[in-house]
Design an enzyme around this catalytic site. Structure first.
Site: not given
Length: 477
Positions: A411, A376, A285
């Site tokens: 994600h 995601d 991330s």
């Protein structure tokens, strides 16, 4: 001559068959199978069922073989798993199985016919776990104390049930201990100047190839992936850089020159247990963006390779602030919301039209592995992966790039068998407000992606940190 034992079966089958012939009721399918198979089976339990698990103690990224024996033939059972998190939330899964003609269920080979997962799924009893009914909503299962294992209780119940497990009779049970640190792995607090983290060292004298491990915008000091890296032979520094009590103010940490991360890299590589020149960057991330920035902008460090998971080349770090968390109100027009109210942030950087807001990918000079999911919903990782590929191709360094995209994956791509979270609660840094965030993904494909990507990550690190330099001392389990 029929033995007394055989006579018992003879009379049992004769009684069932004659009763069926003289009544209008329907025959139970399992009884019908027994009558047509010609197999005489004892319907009474002479031996209590047994559940076997191999191993009962192992690392969390290891698979477990579960077998239940001494059941009745063709018996319907429920396999129930539960654990109590460090937040005192119960997590559970259940699955419906039917024993074979010998009274056995082999979870690695037999199909689940219903429950938390279906089909042939050896580790479904863990990766399909959800919060138990009555628990707090939106929680996420994360291990904070990696020195202690997760304790998973696996139980067997008669029949196909889906609730009130505590009120049902347990035929057999076993407790699995799932560790993050292999025997001999060392955990050390790491403080060097401004740098704050935890260093994990594999068993053995070293020096070891190493990983600088950076998580995302949730902040804090996240150790479990670094502990697993060390358990697999790579020293790993879990780096804190947001929301940690020992860190200086955010503006000092998010310095435009990236000096904090440069200090961290140098401090790790200078450690006497670390093989100089054999340090990789791993980021998820926001950590993905930081890893790219370090490789592109910091000329005094030379990472051997990068592993970037579920992130973007969109530069969040400007003027000492994170655009997403410090200036979120400026981007509310790009927020979207799921039906349940969960916020979707992936559209904030889209479209990628401002080159000045992107990492200068033409400066990347080391191998880069990108891993992402095509569902995601938190950040445009999927879109970024293709944009990065195009930009690096134009720059002539796309030969350094390996991209792996997983379908129906969200994600939070974590180590194997971590339960999937499509949405959870999330605390915003600027206001301390709790929001519900949509991460994306579907449970089965997302779980498959976690297992496969972990194998690819370990192989990638070994290829670039170890195999190219066989003199490096790497501890193996």
């Amino acid at each position: 001559m029929i033995s007394p034992y055989g006579m018992k079966h003879f009379w049992m089958l004769w009684f069932v068959k004659s009763s069926y012939s003289n009544s209008s009721c329907k025959m139970i399918p399992s009884v019908k199978r027994l009558l047509t198979s010609g197999t005489a089976v004892n319907y009474s339990r002479s031996v209590a069922p047994i559940i076997k698990a191999e191993p009962t103690r192992g690392l969390v990224d290891e698979s477990v073989k579960i077998e239940i024996t001494h059941l009745l033939p063709n018996e319907q059972i429920t396999l129930h798993s539960k654990l109590l998190s460090e937040d005192n939330d119960w997590w559970m899964s259940y699955a419906h199985y039917v024993s074979d003609v010998e009274g056995n269920v082999r979870v690695s080979h037999d199909k689940s016919w219903g429950g938390s997962y279906t089909g042939q799924e050896q580790m479904g009893f863990i990766w399909s776990m959800k919060l138990a009914p009555g628990s707090r909503e939106g929680m996420r299962l994360r291990k904070r104390d990696v020195t202690t294992p997760l304790s998973v209780t696996v139980s067997v119940h008669s029949g196909w049930i889906s609730h009130n497990f505590d009120q049902e009779t347990v035929l057999a049970s076993v407790v699995l201990e799932r560790f993050y640190m292999a025997p001999g792995t060392t955990r050390l607090q790491f403080r060097n100047g401004r740098v704050v983290g935890t260093l994990f060292l594999p068993p053995g004298p070293g020096p070891f190839p190493a990983v600088l491990d950076m998580w995302g915008g949730g902040g804090g000091l996240v150790e479990y992936r670094a502990a697993l890296f060390a358990s697999r032979g790579f020293a790993a520094l879990a780096l804190a850089y947001i929301r940690h009590e020992d860190l200086p103010p955010a503006k000092e940490v998010f310095d435009p020159s990236l000096s904090y991360f440069e200090e961290a890299f140098v401090a790790l590589e200078s450690h006497p247990k670390i093989a100089k020149g054999r340090v990789a960057l791993v980021g998820l991330s926001l950590g993905f963006t930081v890893a790219l920035l370090m490789a592109a902008e910091l000329r005094n460090i030379h990472p051997k390779c990068l592993v970037c998971i579920s992130g973007s080349h969109f530069n969040l770090i400007k003027d000492g602030n994170s655009i997403l968390f410090q200036d979120a109100n400026d981007h509310e027009s790009k927020f979207k919301f799921a039906e349940d109210g969960a916020v979707i942030w992936k559209y904030i950087p889209l479209p990628f039209t401002d080159p000045e807001s992107m990492v200068k990918l033409d400066k990347i000079r080391c191998p880069l592995l990108i891993i992402c999911g095509d569902d995601d919903q938190n950040w445009p990782a999927f879109e970024s992966a293709f944009e990065i590929q195009n930009l690096m191709k134009v720059a002539g360094n796309d030969h350094l790039l390996t991209t792996v995209v997983y379908p129906q994956t969200g994600h939070l791509i974590e180590p194997p068998y971590t339960p999937h979270f499509r949405s959870t609660r999330f605390k915003l840094h600027s206001t301390n407000k709790i929001v519900k965030v949509l991460w994306g993904g579907s449970t089965k494909p997302h779980s498959d992606a976690q297992e496969d990507s972990w194998k690819k990550i370990l192989a990638y690190l070994e290829n670039h940190l170890v195999l190219e330099h066989p003199a490096v001392n790497q501890s193996k389990l």
